[in-house]
Design a protein around this motif. Structure first.
Motif, PDB file in Angstrom:
ATOM      1  N   GLU A 166      38.027  32.116  38.106  1.00 56.12           N
ATOM      2  CA  GLU A 166      39.259  32.697  38.635  1.00 56.12           C
ATOM      3  C   GLU A 166      39.454  34.183  38.329  1.00 56.12           C
ATOM      4  O   GLU A 166      39.825  34.937  39.234  1.00 56.12           O
ATOM      5  CB  GLU A 166      40.468  31.908  38.133  1.00 56.12           C
ATOM      6  N   PRO A 167      39.187  34.659  37.115  1.00 55.92           N
ATOM      7  CA  PRO A 167      39.409  36.091  36.866  1.00 55.92           C
ATOM      8  C   PRO A 167      38.568  37.013  37.757  1.00 55.92           C
ATOM      9  O   PRO A 167      38.916  38.164  37.968  1.00 55.92           O
ATOM     10  CB  PRO A 167      39.017  36.275  35.398  1.00 55.92           C
ATOM     11  N   HIS A 168      37.484  36.505  38.289  1.00 54.31           N
ATOM     12  CA  HIS A 168      36.595  37.316  39.129  1.00 54.31           C
ATOM     13  C   HIS A 168      36.962  37.254  40.604  1.00 54.31           C
ATOM     14  O   HIS A 168      36.319  37.905  41.421  1.00 54.31           O
ATOM     15  CB  HIS A 168      35.146  36.865  38.942  1.00 54.31           C
ATOM     16  N   THR A 169      37.975  36.480  40.970  1.00 51.76           N
ATOM     17  CA  THR A 169      38.341  36.313  42.369  1.00 51.76           C
ATOM     18  C   THR A 169      39.635  37.013  42.738  1.00 51.76           C
ATOM     19  O   THR A 169      40.018  36.993  43.897  1.00 51.76           O
ATOM     20  CB  THR A 169      38.492  34.826  42.731  1.00 51.76           C
ATOM     21  N   LEU A 170      40.293  37.610  41.792  1.00 48.04           N
ATOM     22  CA  LEU A 170      41.580  38.234  42.064  1.00 48.04           C
ATOM     23  C   LEU A 170      41.390  39.583  42.744  1.00 48.04           C
ATOM     24  O   LEU A 170      40.555  40.383  42.335  1.00 48.04           O
ATOM     25  CB  LEU A 170      42.358  38.421  40.769  1.00 48.04           C
ATOM     26  N   GLY A 171      42.147  39.820  43.796  1.00 42.05           N
ATOM     27  CA  GLY A 171      42.119  41.113  44.462  1.00 42.05           C
ATOM     28  C   GLY A 171      42.883  42.137  43.645  1.00 42.05           C
ATOM     29  O   GLY A 171      43.665  41.802  42.756  1.00 42.05           O
ATOM     30  N   ARG A 172      42.645  43.384  43.917  1.00 34.67           N
ATOM     31  CA  ARG A 172      43.355  44.450  43.215  1.00 34.67           C
ATOM     32  C   ARG A 172      44.488  44.968  44.077  1.00 34.67           C
ATOM     33  O   ARG A 172      44.243  45.461  45.177  1.00 34.67           O
ATOM     34  CB  ARG A 172      42.400  45.582  42.868  1.00 34.67           C
ATOM     35  N   PRO A 173      45.717  44.855  43.627  1.00 35.09           N
ATOM     36  CA  PRO A 173      46.841  45.387  44.402  1.00 35.09           C
ATOM     37  C   PRO A 173      46.676  46.887  44.632  1.00 35.09           C
ATOM     38  O   PRO A 173      46.185  47.608  43.763  1.00 35.09           O
ATOM     39  CB  PRO A 173      48.052  45.107  43.521  1.00 35.09           C
ATOM     40  N   GLY A 174      47.040  47.340  45.808  1.00 41.90           N
ATOM     41  CA  GLY A 174      46.941  48.760  46.125  1.00 41.90           C
ATOM     42  C   GLY A 174      45.627  49.147  46.784  1.00 41.90           C
ATOM     43  O   GLY A 174      45.466  50.276  47.223  1.00 41.90           O
ATOM     44  N   THR A 175      44.669  48.231  46.853  1.00 40.51           N
ATOM     45  CA  THR A 175      43.415  48.533  47.522  1.00 40.51           C
ATOM     46  C   THR A 175      43.422  47.869  48.894  1.00 40.51           C
ATOM     47  O   THR A 175      44.237  47.004  49.173  1.00 40.51           O
ATOM     48  CB  THR A 175      42.203  48.022  46.711  1.00 40.51           C
ATOM     49  N   GLY A 176      42.508  48.247  49.738  1.00 45.25           N
ATOM     50  CA  GLY A 176      42.429  47.676  51.073  1.00 45.25           C
ATOM     51  C   GLY A 176      42.109  46.190  51.039  1.00 45.25           C
ATOM     52  O   GLY A 176      41.484  45.696  50.098  1.00 45.25           O
ATOM     53  N   GLY A 177      42.566  45.473  52.037  1.00 48.14           N
ATOM     54  CA  GLY A 177      42.302  44.033  52.107  1.00 48.14           C
ATOM     55  C   GLY A 177      43.382  43.238  51.403  1.00 48.14           C
ATOM     56  O   GLY A 177      44.195  43.772  50.662  1.00 48.14           O
ATOM     57  N   GLY A 178      43.372  41.963  51.636  1.00 48.55           N
ATOM     58  CA  GLY A 178      44.371  41.085  51.025  1.00 48.55           C
ATOM     59  C   GLY A 178      43.905  40.556  49.687  1.00 48.55           C
ATOM     60  O   GLY A 178      42.737  40.635  49.340  1.00 48.55           O
ATOM     61  N   THR A 179      44.838  40.022  48.948  1.00 43.09           N
ATOM     62  CA  THR A 179      44.495  39.443  47.649  1.00 43.09           C
ATOM     63  C   THR A 179      44.266  37.944  47.764  1.00 43.09           C
ATOM     64  O   THR A 179      43.782  37.334  46.834  1.00 43.09           O
ATOM     65  CB  THR A 179      45.600  39.717  46.622  1.00 43.09           C
ATOM     66  N   GLY A 180      44.607  37.331  48.880  1.00 39.87           N
ATOM     67  CA  GLY A 180      44.382  35.902  49.076  1.00 39.87           C
ATOM     68  C   GLY A 180      45.486  35.074  48.459  1.00 39.87           C
ATOM     69  O   GLY A 180      45.937  35.347  47.360  1.00 39.87           O
ATOM     70  N   ARG A 181      45.932  34.081  49.195  1.00 42.34           N
ATOM     71  CA  ARG A 181      46.986  33.200  48.679  1.00 42.34           C
ATOM     72  C   ARG A 181      46.399  32.084  47.839  1.00 42.34           C
ATOM     73  O   ARG A 181      47.000  31.646  46.873  1.00 42.34           O
ATOM     74  CB  ARG A 181      47.774  32.605  49.832  1.00 42.34           C
ATOM     75  N   ASP A 182      45.214  31.583  48.225  1.00 46.21           N
ATOM     76  CA  ASP A 182      44.606  30.473  47.507  1.00 46.21           C
ATOM     77  C   ASP A 182      43.107  30.733  47.381  1.00 46.21           C
ATOM     78  O   ASP A 182      42.309  30.269  48.191  1.00 46.21           O
ATOM     79  CB  ASP A 182      44.872  29.163  48.237  1.00 46.21           C
ATOM     80  N   ASN A 183      42.740  31.482  46.368  1.00 51.37           N
ATOM     81  CA  ASN A 183      41.338  31.847  46.185  1.00 51.37           C
ATOM     82  C   ASN A 183      40.473  30.645  45.840  1.00 51.37           C
ATOM     83  O   ASN A 183      39.302  30.597  46.179  1.00 51.37           O
ATOM     84  CB  ASN A 183      41.199  32.920  45.105  1.00 51.37           C
TER      85      ASN A 183
END
Length: 53
Positions: free
Chosen positions: A15-32
């Motif tokens: 899980e820690p490797h699947t989180l998107g970074r807020p403020g960068t392009g693309g979505g962070t995903g609702r259910d990784n």
């Protein structure tokens, strides 16, 4: 837990490797976890992407 899904312990490690970074392009995903399970299912079974359940 279904046959091709990650266990809770495995998800806790991934899980820690699947989180998107807020403020960068693309979505962070609702259910990784759902996405990772879909990728693993596809790799293990050889099913095409359009045939995923």
């Amino acid at each position: 837990m279904r046959r091709h899904e990650l266990s809770d312990l495995a998800w806790k490690l991934v899980e820690p490797h699947t989180l998107g970074r807020p403020g960068t392009g693309g979505g962070t995903g609702r259910d990784n976890r759902l996405f990772v399970n879909a990728v693993l299912y596809r790799v293990r079974t050889g099913i095409s992407w359009r045939d995923l359940p």
